[in-house]
Enzyme design. Structure first.
Site, PDB file in Angstrom:
ATOM      1  N   ASP A 222       0.766  -1.174   0.091  1.00  0.00           N
ATOM      2  CA  ASP A 222      -0.021  -0.126   0.030  1.00  0.00           C
ATOM      3  C   ASP A 222       0.835   1.215   0.123  1.00  0.00           C
ATOM      4  O   ASP A 222       2.094   1.136   0.007  1.00  0.00           O
ATOM      5  CB  ASP A 222      -0.902  -0.078   1.165  1.00  0.00           C
ATOM      6  CG  ASP A 222      -1.827   1.190   1.201  1.00  0.00           C
ATOM      7  OD1 ASP A 222      -2.100   2.007   0.268  1.00  0.00           O
ATOM      8  OD2 ASP A 222      -2.385   1.312   2.361  1.00  0.00           O
ATOM      9  N   CYS A 262      -4.200  -2.353  -2.695  1.00  0.00           N
ATOM     10  CA  CYS A 262      -5.375  -1.869  -2.517  1.00  0.00           C
ATOM     11  C   CYS A 262      -5.915  -0.735  -3.425  1.00  0.00           C
ATOM     12  O   CYS A 262      -7.189  -0.520  -3.758  1.00  0.00           O
ATOM     13  CB  CYS A 262      -5.738  -1.377  -1.087  1.00  0.00           C
ATOM     14  SG  CYS A 262      -4.479  -0.200  -0.446  1.00  0.00           S
TER      15      CYS A 262
HETATM   16  N1  NVA Z   1      -3.646   3.653   3.524  1.00  0.00           N
HETATM   17  C1  NVA Z   1      -4.129   4.089   2.436  1.00  0.00           C
HETATM   18  C2  NVA Z   1      -5.413   3.520   1.959  1.00  0.00           C
HETATM   19  C3  NVA Z   1      -6.364   3.912   0.972  1.00  0.00           C
HETATM   20  C4  NVA Z   1      -7.330   2.888   0.330  1.00  0.00           C
HETATM   21  C5  NVA Z   1      -4.838   5.368   3.290  1.00  0.00           C
HETATM   22  O1  NVA Z   1      -5.379   5.493   4.198  1.00  0.00           O
HETATM   23  O2  NVA Z   1      -4.664   6.572   2.238  1.00  0.00           O
HETATM   24  N1   CP Z   2      -8.942   0.993  -2.022  1.00  0.00           N
HETATM   25  C1   CP Z   2      -9.706   2.337  -1.593  1.00  0.00           C
HETATM   26  O1   CP Z   2     -10.175   2.119  -0.617  1.00  0.00           O
HETATM   27  O2   CP Z   2      -9.780   2.980  -2.798  1.00  0.00           O
HETATM   28  P1   CP Z   2     -10.350   4.497  -2.645  1.00  0.00           P
HETATM   29  O3   CP Z   2      -9.502   5.112  -1.610  1.00  0.00           O
HETATM   30  O4   CP Z   2     -10.333   4.993  -4.049  1.00  0.00           O
HETATM   31  O5   CP Z   2     -11.869   4.259  -2.051  1.00  0.00           O
END
Ligand code: NVA
Ligand code: CP
Length: 307
Positions: A222, A262
């Site tokens: 991620d 993700c």
């Molecule tokens: N760890 C990331 C996930 C985004 C889907 C965030 O919190 O920005």
């Molecule tokens: N993976 C995910 O939650 O993507 P978004 O931040 O675009 O919703």
């Protein structure tokens, strides 16, 4: 009330039920069916942070099932101090069958679950992303058939996605290994809660990405700086540079291993184009599955198990 504040809230049976319903929903969708199983139901989404997948997958899911959605930024909902959290939750809950929240604070999700009087879903907070993790194990079942004996290696920040994946692996008996740089590991408090919840869990914590992937069925990463951590981007780039998932690291994993992310990805940072667009990557079908699992979650919360 079947809230999903975090993965700790769900039992093994809950997880299995959601995965089973999601599979049925996806099979119907694959043959062009959009069974209106939830006519007239209303989903309200309240988001403090941007979203592509979570917002659109939930809004599409509820529309396919015959319901409607209403999207509000947190400020529009009045969570910027216009009125109390409890009042916003009570009022929105009186109009809605589900409230999906994307927040900084996990406490806001817990408060909504307490006051809303309808099903509350965590669509990402700073500490967890349960819908992502449920969807990811769904994707793994499609690839591997069964999750029996499988292991996931997460390379990078001990963040919301890592935490929800760890709990989900604990629930379903998957191995979970995380390789993080010093200072960016899962917190001690979280790890002790995890071990307490799953005393038989197969968890490994390391700072070495190469050893972490050596027995992995899935290599997962991620972003290095999550939403809200933009100011730390440069600092984090230096700390995380040895944790990039690139072709060299993928060669250390078994040949059958898949790559998952993700999304959104910062290409060239936590993952190279070569890996993200390569033959082992399942990141795009993984993203599609968010919609199928959103249906599984919505139907399960409304007590509908037969699709
Ligand atoms: N760890 C990331 C996930 C985004 C889907 C965030 O919190 O920005
Ligand atoms: N993976 C995910 O939650 O993507 P978004 O931040 O675009 O919703």
């Amino acid at each position: 009330m079947r809230h999903i504040e975090s993965m700790f809230r769900l039992s093994v049976d809950d997880c299995r039920a959601i995965l089973r319903i999601s599979k049925l929903a996806k099979a119907r969708w694959a043959v062009g069916d959009r069974p209106a199983l939830l006519p007239g139901r209303i989903m309200t989404l309240v988001f403090e942070k941007p979203s592509l997948r979570t917002r659109v997958s939930f809004e599409s899911a509820v529309a396919h099932l015959g319901g409607r959605s209403v999207f509000l930024t947190a400020a529009e909902a009045g969570l910027n101090g216009r009125e109390s959290v409890a009042d916003v939750a009570r009022v929105l809950g009186s109009y809605s069958d589900w409230i999906v929240l994307r927040t900084f604070s996990q406490q806001l999700v817990e408060d909504f679950a307490r006051y809303a009087g309808c099903a509350v879903i965590n669509g990402l907070s700073d500490s967890s992303h349960p819908c992502q993790a449920l969807s990811d194990v769904f994707t793994m079942t499609e690839v591997f058939g069964t999750l029996e004996g499988r292991s996931l290696a997460y390379i990078g920040d001990g963040n919301n996605v890592a935490r929800s994946l760890a709990v989900t692996c604990g629930l379903l008996g998957l191995g979970f290994t995380i390789a993080s740089p010093l200072g960016y590991e899962l917190s001690e408090e979280f790890v002790s809660r995890l071990r307490q919840a799953f005393p038989q869990g197969r968890f490994q914590f390391t700072s070495d990405p190469r050893s972490a992937v050596s027995h992995a069925d899935v290599v997962y990463t991620d972003v290095w700086a999550s939403m809200g951590q933009e100011a730390e981007q440069d600092l984090r780039k230096r700390a995380f540079a040895p944790y990039q998932v690139n072709a060299d690291l993928m060669k250390r994993a078994p040949a059958h291993a898949r790559f998952m992310h993700c999304l959104p990805a910062k290409r060239g940072l936590e993952v190279t184009d070569e890996v993200l667009d390569g033959p082992q990557s399942i990141a795009i079908p993984q993203a599609e599955n968010r919609m199928h699992v959103a249906k599984g979650i919505l139907l399960w919360q409304q007590g509908i198990e037969d699709v």
